[in-house]
Design an enzyme around this catalytic site. Structure first.
Site, PDB file in Angstrom:
ATOM      1  CB  THR A  11      -0.904   0.027   1.258  1.00  0.00           C
ATOM      2  OG1 THR A  11      -0.041  -0.081   2.408  1.00  0.00           O
ATOM      3  CG2 THR A  11      -1.884  -1.141   1.247  1.00  0.00           C
ATOM      4  CB  CYS A 129      15.732   5.061  -5.016  1.00  0.00           C
ATOM      5  SG  CYS A 129      15.698   6.296  -3.720  1.00  0.00           S
ATOM      6  CB  SER A 159       8.469  10.404  -4.476  1.00  0.00           C
ATOM      7  OG  SER A 159       9.435  10.194  -5.490  1.00  0.00           O
ATOM      8  N   GLY A 160      11.429  10.236  -2.737  1.00  0.00           N
ATOM      9  CA  GLY A 160      12.411   9.355  -2.090  1.00  0.00           C
ATOM     10  C   GLY A 160      12.124   9.243  -0.601  1.00  0.00           C
ATOM     11  CE  LYS A 226      20.789   3.932   3.111  1.00  0.00           C
ATOM     12  NZ  LYS A 226      19.340   4.250   3.160  1.00  0.00           N
ATOM     13  NE  ARG A 248      15.015  14.240  -0.118  1.00  0.00           N
ATOM     14  CZ  ARG A 248      15.010  12.917  -0.181  1.00  0.00           C
ATOM     15  NH1 ARG A 248      14.737  12.326  -1.310  1.00  0.00           N
ATOM     16  NH2 ARG A 248      15.338  12.193   0.865  1.00  0.00           N
ATOM     17  CG  HIS A 255      16.441  10.075  -6.874  1.00  0.00           C
ATOM     18  ND1 HIS A 255      15.530  10.916  -6.263  1.00  0.00           N
ATOM     19  CD2 HIS A 255      16.629   9.040  -6.010  1.00  0.00           C
ATOM     20  CE1 HIS A 255      15.184  10.421  -5.087  1.00  0.00           C
ATOM     21  NE2 HIS A 255      15.831   9.271  -4.900  1.00  0.00           N
ATOM     22  CG  ASN A 328      12.497   8.635  -6.858  1.00  0.00           C
ATOM     23  OD1 ASN A 328      12.189   9.457  -7.714  1.00  0.00           O
ATOM     24  ND2 ASN A 328      11.864   8.536  -5.693  1.00  0.00           N
TER      25      ASN A 328
HETATM   26  C1  2RA Z   1      15.640   8.984  -0.448  1.00  0.00           C
HETATM   27  N1  2RA Z   1      17.100   7.308  -1.434  1.00  0.00           N
HETATM   28  O1  2RA Z   1      15.589   9.472  -1.581  1.00  0.00           O
HETATM   29  C2  2RA Z   1      16.318   7.648  -0.236  1.00  0.00           C
HETATM   30  C3  2RA Z   1      15.357   6.559   0.132  1.00  0.00           C
HETATM   31  N2  2RA Z   1      14.431   6.272  -0.901  1.00  0.00           N
HETATM   32  O2  2RA Z   1      15.133   9.518   0.554  1.00  0.00           O
END
Ligand code: 2RA
Length: 351
Positions: A11, A129, A159-160, A226, A248, A255, A328
């Site tokens: 979901t 992602c 949306s990450g 990561k 961000r 992304h 992503n």
């Molecule tokens: C983010 N890569 O974009 C991380 C987790 N999806 O916040």
């Protein structure tokens, strides 16, 4: 007979894309079970054009399951992926819980599909992602040119951070819309956006935030580590030099990553185009004279990794600078997980 698939986290933002992908790609599955938290149990969701009732996450729900695709928080995967494996399912886990476990392969089918069979714990990990938004292009270049170092700057979509990230961005955009005075004085955007920053440490609308994930040693973010650790494992380059900065940006989904990649061999733009033009899972979109380069607005909702702005570094014939975009939620999560699951379905169906 076809294998039984379980989608755990059906979901969520990624789970929703997983259902879309399962409904549009060639069907290789028998029964598909949708699993979520107890509060979602009983909901009826559509997959492959059929309504399926969501089941609560319990041990029994994995009985008879051949493959389980997980997209749940790290701590939920840490607890339940071993339970599903114990009940006989091969788990493809999209969380960060097992990615660096030496007994768990970290798989990107276009780059290291062979690792899928080497799964002593019955668990296969899906990369983060951000890594997935760049690694298909990087893997294709590495295979031909021998990667030795990488500098990466990400431009990561809201949306990450899940549905909360999407909602926060839209709420903030609504607050700043139409006010042409904003973004001209210190703190003006922050005052209009107010204290509800959602999952982000600073306002995202009309801004960029040089942070994603959690604080680790020496000022690095978990996202940046990561990229470094996952790229090394996927490419089997334990000494690869990697430096990443994760940012961000006010984009809903997709992304982007600007990369400076250094290779063992001298490189040319033409050679890079030649390699990437035919690389699986890659769209080469690179003609700046015609305004052609990847942007999230064009890439969102598509499966490939798009690459452009390829040029040889002016001061180093062994390095390329390039720009990639990847959805992503699709290749960054649901699609890669589904591709790995399809490799397992092929293995299990012929067995
Ligand atoms: C983010 N890569 O974009 C991380 C987790 N999806 O916040």
């Amino acid at each position: 007979n076809r294998p039984t698939l379980a989608v755990v986290g059906a979901t969520g933002a990624v789970g929703t894309v997983m259902r879309d992908i399962l409904s549009t790609r060639q069907n290789v599955w028998g029964e598909i079970r949708l699993i979520a938290s107890a509060r979602s149990a009983g909901r009826r969701l559509t997959v492959r054009g059929e309504e399926v009732e969501v089941q609560a996450l319990t041990a029994d729900v994995f009985d008879g399951v051949d493959v389980a695709m997980f997209d749940v928080p790290d701590e939920v995967s840490a607890e339940w992926a071993p339970v599903a494996a114990e009940r006989g399912a091969v788990v493809v886990d999209n969380s960060g819980s097992f990615r660096m476990d030496p007994d768990v392969p970290l798989v990107v089918p276009e780059v290291n599909a062979r690792m899928t069979r080497n799964r002593p714990r019955g668990i296969i990990a899906n990369p983060n992602c951000t890594t997935l938004s760049m690694i298909v292009v990087l893997g294709a270049l590495h295979a031909e040119l021998g990667l030795t170092a990488l500098n990466a700057s990400s431009y990561q979509a809201a949306s990450g951070a899940g549905q909360a990230g999407i909602d926060t961005l839209h709420d903030q955009l609504n607050k700043v819309a139409g006010n042409r005075e904003l973004g001209t004085h210190p703190g003006d955007v922050r005052r209009v956006v107010g204290s509800d920053l959602g999952p982000f440490p600073a306002p995202l609308a009309l801004n960029v935030v040089p942070w994603a994930g959690s604080l680790k040693n020496d000022g690095w973010s978990s996202e940046e580590l990561k990229i470094r650790n996952e790229s090394r494992k996927i490419l089997d380059l334990p000494d690869l030099k990697v430096s990443a900065t994760c940012v961000r940006v006010p984009v809903v989904t997709t992304h982007s990553v600007a990369m400076h990649a250094t290779f063992e061999n001298e490189v040319t733009t033409e050679r890079a185009w030649e390699i990437l033009r035919d690389a699986p899972g890659v769209v080469l979109y690179d003609d700046p004279a015609r305004g052609e380069f990847p942007t999230p607005a064009d890439v969102v909702g598509t499966d490939p990794t798009w690459v452009g702005r390829i040029r040889r570094s002016l001061d180093d014939p062994y390095s390329l600078d390039l720009f990639v975009c990847g959805d992503n939620l699709r290749k960054g999560a649901a699609l890669n997980t589904a591709q790995i699951a399809e490799l397992l379905a092929a293995e299990l169906t012929t067995a």
